[in-house]
Structures are given as structure tokens and as C-alpha cells.
Design a protein around this motif. Structure first.
Motif, mmCIF file in Angstrom:
data_model
loop_
_atom_site.group_PDB
_atom_site.id
_atom_site.type_symbol
_atom_site.label_atom_id
_atom_site.label_comp_id
_atom_site.label_asym_id
_atom_site.label_seq_id
_atom_site.Cartn_x
_atom_site.Cartn_y
_atom_site.Cartn_z
ATOM 1 N N TYR A 65 110.682 -35.740 -0.214
ATOM 2 C CA TYR A 65 110.085 -34.459 0.291
ATOM 3 C C TYR A 65 109.309 -35.214 1.592
ATOM 4 O O TYR A 65 109.035 -34.271 2.580
ATOM 5 N N PHE A 66 108.638 -36.243 1.725
ATOM 6 C CA PHE A 66 108.182 -36.720 2.831
ATOM 7 C C PHE A 66 109.145 -36.860 3.956
ATOM 8 O O PHE A 66 108.631 -36.413 5.304
ATOM 9 N N SER A 67 110.088 -37.220 3.839
ATOM 10 C CA SER A 67 111.235 -37.448 4.736
ATOM 11 C C SER A 67 111.589 -36.060 5.452
ATOM 12 O O SER A 67 111.629 -35.870 6.441
ATOM 13 N N THR A 68 111.725 -34.991 4.500
ATOM 14 C CA THR A 68 112.207 -33.796 4.893
ATOM 15 C C THR A 68 110.939 -32.886 5.702
ATOM 16 O O THR A 68 111.211 -32.410 6.675
ATOM 17 N N VAL A 69 109.790 -33.236 5.248
ATOM 18 C CA VAL A 69 108.622 -32.604 5.865
ATOM 19 C C VAL A 69 108.605 -33.257 7.294
ATOM 20 O O VAL A 69 108.245 -32.590 8.348
ATOM 21 N N SER A 70 108.701 -34.547 7.509
ATOM 22 C CA SER A 70 108.877 -35.318 8.528
ATOM 23 C C SER A 70 109.726 -34.711 9.502
ATOM 24 O O SER A 70 109.431 -34.530 10.793
ATOM 25 N N ALA A 71 110.887 -34.417 9.053
ATOM 26 C CA ALA A 71 112.103 -33.927 10.140
ATOM 27 C C ALA A 71 111.622 -32.550 10.623
ATOM 28 O O ALA A 71 111.691 -32.097 11.776
ATOM 29 N N ILE A 72 110.950 -31.690 9.845
ATOM 30 C CA ILE A 72 110.553 -30.387 10.124
ATOM 31 C C ILE A 72 109.527 -30.455 10.755
ATOM 32 O O ILE A 72 109.524 -29.613 11.951
ATOM 33 N N ILE A 73 108.545 -31.409 10.727
ATOM 34 C CA ILE A 73 107.337 -31.340 11.639
ATOM 35 C C ILE A 73 107.982 -32.034 13.069
ATOM 36 O O ILE A 73 107.356 -31.481 14.019
ATOM 37 N N MET A 74 108.573 -32.811 13.046
ATOM 38 C CA MET A 74 109.267 -33.197 14.326
ATOM 39 C C MET A 74 109.956 -32.290 15.105
ATOM 40 O O MET A 74 109.882 -32.090 16.353
ATOM 41 N N PHE A 75 110.797 -31.444 14.522
ATOM 42 C CA PHE A 75 111.389 -30.113 15.197
ATOM 43 C C PHE A 75 110.366 -29.203 15.584
ATOM 44 O O PHE A 75 110.442 -28.935 16.803
ATOM 45 N N PHE A 76 109.366 -28.767 14.904
ATOM 46 C CA PHE A 76 108.342 -28.105 15.349
ATOM 47 C C PHE A 76 107.460 -28.591 16.554
ATOM 48 O O PHE A 76 106.912 -27.717 17.449
ATOM 49 N N GLU B 58 115.654 -32.576 23.149
ATOM 50 C CA GLU B 58 116.321 -34.035 22.691
ATOM 51 C C GLU B 58 115.424 -34.279 21.425
ATOM 52 O O GLU B 58 115.962 -34.768 20.356
ATOM 53 N N PHE B 59 114.200 -34.204 21.464
ATOM 54 C CA PHE B 59 113.162 -34.513 20.411
ATOM 55 C C PHE B 59 113.762 -33.679 19.253
ATOM 56 O O PHE B 59 113.758 -33.811 18.087
ATOM 57 N N MET B 60 113.968 -32.131 19.528
ATOM 58 C CA MET B 60 114.352 -31.304 18.627
ATOM 59 C C MET B 60 115.634 -31.759 18.110
ATOM 60 O O MET B 60 115.734 -31.241 16.637
ATOM 61 N N MET B 61 116.632 -31.992 18.901
ATOM 62 C CA MET B 61 117.975 -32.292 18.247
ATOM 63 C C MET B 61 117.685 -33.777 17.348
ATOM 64 O O MET B 61 118.477 -33.770 16.274
ATOM 65 N N LEU B 62 116.933 -34.514 17.662
ATOM 66 C CA LEU B 62 116.681 -35.723 16.626
ATOM 67 C C LEU B 62 116.067 -35.384 15.306
ATOM 68 O O LEU B 62 116.467 -35.852 14.147
ATOM 69 N N GLY B 63 115.297 -34.340 15.372
ATOM 70 C CA GLY B 63 114.744 -33.824 14.113
ATOM 71 C C GLY B 63 115.731 -33.078 13.330
ATOM 72 O O GLY B 63 115.650 -33.426 12.021
ATOM 73 N N VAL B 64 116.531 -32.603 13.971
ATOM 74 C CA VAL B 64 117.703 -31.678 13.401
ATOM 75 C C VAL B 64 118.847 -32.573 12.743
ATOM 76 O O VAL B 64 119.080 -32.492 11.476
ATOM 77 N N PHE B 65 119.070 -33.582 13.655
ATOM 78 C CA PHE B 65 120.018 -34.879 13.144
ATOM 79 C C PHE B 65 119.322 -35.481 12.051
ATOM 80 O O PHE B 65 120.057 -35.833 11.160
ATOM 81 N N TRP B 66 117.959 -35.692 11.610
ATOM 82 C CA TRP B 66 117.476 -36.498 10.610
ATOM 83 C C TRP B 66 117.752 -35.839 9.504
ATOM 84 O O TRP B 66 117.836 -36.149 8.483
ATOM 85 N N LEU B 67 117.303 -34.415 9.707
ATOM 86 C CA LEU B 67 117.564 -33.261 8.491
ATOM 87 C C LEU B 67 118.934 -33.249 8.156
ATOM 88 O O LEU B 67 119.020 -33.328 6.973
ATOM 89 N N LEU B 68 119.797 -33.391 8.895
ATOM 90 C CA LEU B 68 121.443 -32.998 8.508
ATOM 91 C C LEU B 68 121.663 -34.259 7.986
ATOM 92 O O LEU B 68 122.193 -34.157 6.716
#
Length: 100
Positions: free
Chosen positions: A6-17, A38-48
Motif C-alpha cells: 500500500y505504501f509503495s502504491t501510494v508513493s508512486a501515485i504521489i510521485m506522479f501527481f 520524466e518524473f511522471m514517467m518514473l512514477g508510472v514505471f514504478w506503478l507498472l
């Protein structure tokens, strides 16, 4: 394990936003816009990658996505260098749309 997921998913979503917020609010320079994209793409990559490892699917799709993100970053930096050589700076206000 569930709290970590849950923490990892929330971190990736916060990173994207955060990347989206910086893209919308700091658009004075082209370099800052490219870095926020590029920061948004890394957040999407982390979530993926996180979701694909939870499902148990192949990791090669994540590597393909990362390859496309790197190519996008290289293309953006090449355009940045071209614009700085032509215009002398990377301010959005100094670009004239009639000069193509």
C-alpha cells in the motif's frame, strides 16, 4: 507485506501527481518541463512494475516501457540542445511560433 504494498502504491501515485503539479505550475523553462515529465514517467514505471510483479506477469513489458521512457528523455534533451543553439535560451516566452 500489505502495508508495504500500500505504501509503495501510494508513493508512486504521489510521485506522479507531484510531477504533474510541477509541470503545470513551473513552465518558465523547457528543461523544468522536461524534468517534470520524466518524473511522471518514473512514477508510472514504478506503478507498472509493482502491479506486474503482484500479478505475476512478465517483467519484459516493464523493460519495454523503461526503454521507451529513456528514448523519450533522449529526444527531449536533443530538442532542448537544438532550441538553445537556435534561440540562445530555453525560456518559453522567447520562442516565436512563426519561426519554423
Amino acid at each position: 507485506m500489505t502495508n508495504l504494498l500500500y505504501f509503495s502504491t501510494v508513493s508512486a501515485i504521489i510521485m506522479f501527481f507531484c510531477g504533474l503539479w510541477s509541470f503545470v505550475s513551473y513552465h518558465k523553462h523547457l528543461l523544468s518541463s522536461l524534468l517534470s515529465l520524466e518524473f511522471m514517467m518514473l512514477g508510472v514505471f514504478w506503478l507498472l512494475v509493482e502491479n506486474s510483479t503482484n500479478i505475476g506477469s512478465e517483467v519484459y513489458f516493464g523493460l519495454f516501457f523503461l526503454t521507451m521512457a529513456v528514448c523519450e528523455g533522449a529526444l527531449g534533451l536533443a530538442l532542448l540542445v537544438l532550441i538553445v543553439r537556435i534561440h540562445g535560451n530555453d525560456y518559453f516566452k522567447s520562442f516565436n511560433m512563426l519561426e519554423c
